[in-house]
Design an enzyme around this catalytic site. Sequence first.
Site, mmCIF file in Angstrom:
data_model
loop_
_atom_site.group_PDB
_atom_site.id
_atom_site.type_symbol
_atom_site.label_atom_id
_atom_site.label_comp_id
_atom_site.label_asym_id
_atom_site.label_seq_id
_atom_site.Cartn_x
_atom_site.Cartn_y
_atom_site.Cartn_z
ATOM 1 N N GLY A 1 5.898 4.237 -8.959
ATOM 2 C CA GLY A 1 5.754 3.340 -7.814
ATOM 3 C C GLY A 1 7.000 2.539 -7.538
ATOM 4 O O GLY A 1 6.919 1.417 -7.034
ATOM 5 N N VAL B 1 0.162 8.250 -17.335
ATOM 6 C CA VAL B 1 -0.416 9.562 -17.032
ATOM 7 C C VAL B 1 -0.506 10.362 -18.317
ATOM 8 O O VAL B 1 0.360 10.273 -19.190
ATOM 9 C CB VAL B 1 0.422 10.313 -15.972
ATOM 10 N N SER C 1 8.162 10.875 -9.321
ATOM 11 C CA SER C 1 9.156 9.911 -8.819
ATOM 12 C C SER C 1 9.423 8.898 -9.920
ATOM 13 O O SER C 1 9.159 7.705 -9.773
ATOM 14 C CB SER C 1 8.645 9.221 -7.555
ATOM 15 N N HIS D 1 17.702 -14.363 20.965
ATOM 16 C CA HIS D 1 16.245 -14.431 21.139
ATOM 17 C C HIS D 1 15.839 -13.539 22.306
ATOM 18 O O HIS D 1 16.521 -13.524 23.332
ATOM 19 C CB HIS D 1 15.828 -15.875 21.430
#
Length: 490
Positions: free
Chosen positions: A204, A260, A288, A468
Site C-alpha cells: 500500500g 500475506v 507492489s 483567483h
Amino acid sequence: MSERKVITTTETSEFDVVVIGGGPGGYATALYGASAGLHIAVVEFEKVGGTCLHRGCVPAKEFLETASVVRTVAGAKEFGVQAGQPVVDFAVSQGRKQKVVDQLFKGLAGLMKGRGIVTFNGVGTLLPDHRVRIDPVDGAAGVTSTAGDEATGSIEITGGNIVLATGSVPRNIPGFEVDGRLVLTSDEVLALDSLPASVAVIGGGAIGCEFASMFSDLGSQVTVLEALPSLLSGCDSDVVGVVARSFRKRGINVHTGVQVRGHVPNGSGTTVSFGEGESVTVDAVVLSVGRRPLTEGLLAPGTGVTLDERGFVVVDEYQRTAAEGVWAVGDVVNTPQLAHVGFAEGILAIKVMLGEAALPVDYSRVPWAIYCHPEVAFAGLTEAQAKAAGIDVVVKKDPYGGNSRARIVGETDGLVKVVARRLPDGRAGQILGVHMVGPWVTEQLGQGYMAVNWEATPEEVGQFIQPHPTLSEAFGETVLALTGRGLHVG
C-alpha cells in the site's frame, strides 16, 4: 565464448565519461555532461529511458489519466452533460500508452544523438582501470552503437570517469512467483491488454495505491494488503486519511497491518491468504512491494566499488563510490527511488567532476508526487517527523472543500497542510513541510517545494499574490493563515 573485439578508434573507444545505464539517472548525467562539452558514452541493454519511460512512471501515469477520463465521463451528468456510463477498451488505452512512450523515446534518443552522446546497445560491466566491457544482449550477435560501430561478440571502452546508473527492478516475495498471468509486477501490469475483474494489490505504498486507484476507476474490484499499519507510509497522517476515506467510498477494500501467507490458484484465478486466517479470491495479484537495485553482473573483481548488504552501490554525499573516478546515481544507490532524484544526482556528479561548486542533494526536502486519486504531493517534514525531531511546530490546514476552483471542477476531497517551526513568541517561523492531497496537487507542489528549500517563512511567502479562482490559492491561504491574519482559513 563470444569473441572480444576491442575497438581501437579513439573516437569510439575512449570517452570523458562512460555511463552504464540509460534510465533517468543515466541519461540525465549524459545530457548534462554533454551540455558541458564532455564526450560521453551510454551503455544500455534495452532502450534509453529506462524503467521510468518504458515500464514505470510514464506508462503508469498514462493509464491513470485513462482512469481520470473515465471518472470525468461517469460524472458528466452532474454538469448537465448526458454521456452515459463509459466502457473501457483497455487494448485501445494500451495502444495510446505505447504511442506516448514511443514518441518520448524517439525524442530522447534524438536529443542524445544530437548532443554527440554515443549509445551502445549491450550489457555493461565495470572492469578495473575505468574499463567497461559491453556484452551483447541475449540473442544478439554483437554490440552496436549510435556512432555506427558494430562488433561481433563483446567490446571494451574506457572512460576518464564512470557513472553507474543501472537502476532497479521490482521486488518479489516468497510464495508469489511472477508468471505474468496470475501474479504480476508493475512490468506485467503495464503490458496488459485487458483488465482483470478483481485484483489483490500487495503493498500500500505509492505504487500500490496508484495501481489500486487505477484498477478501481477502470472497473476492477480491488483489495489492498499492506503489512504496515497504514497506507502510504512516510506521508503525513492527515494526507493518508483523505486517501483512505476516498478508497473506502469507492469500494476499495484495504487491509493494513497484515502479512500475506501465499496463494492457491483455482483455475481462472487464485485465492490469497493473509492475516489471521483471512483470504480473498481474485483474478490477479499485483506485487507492489518496492524495487531492488539492479547490480547483478555490474562489477567485475578488482573495481574497488562496494555494495551494501542490500545490493546498493555505496556512495558519499557527492555520488562518489569508493573507487576513484567512479560514481553512481539513481535507483542503484540507496536514495529515494524517484526519477527526478536521479536527474539531480546526475547533475551533481557532473558538476563535481568538472570542479564546479555543487551542493549535495538534500533528500529530506525532495518533492514527492503520488498519482492515485486523490493525488498526493509533498516536500519536507511531516508534522510527526518534526515533533519526533524535537521541533515545536505550528500547523495550518486548508480543505479543498472551501476552494472555489475545486468546487467548480467537482473535486473537493483533500487539503493543504503546512508545517512551520514555532518561534519563541508563538508565531510561525521557517516552513518545514508542505503536504497536499487533492485535485492536481502534483502540479501545485512547486511553490511549496520552493518555500521548504529556501527555508522561507509564512510572512515571506504570504507576500505573494495567488490568482483567483485557482486550486493553488489553497496553499497561499494556508500560509497566510500561519501569519496570524488569514482570509478564508482561520
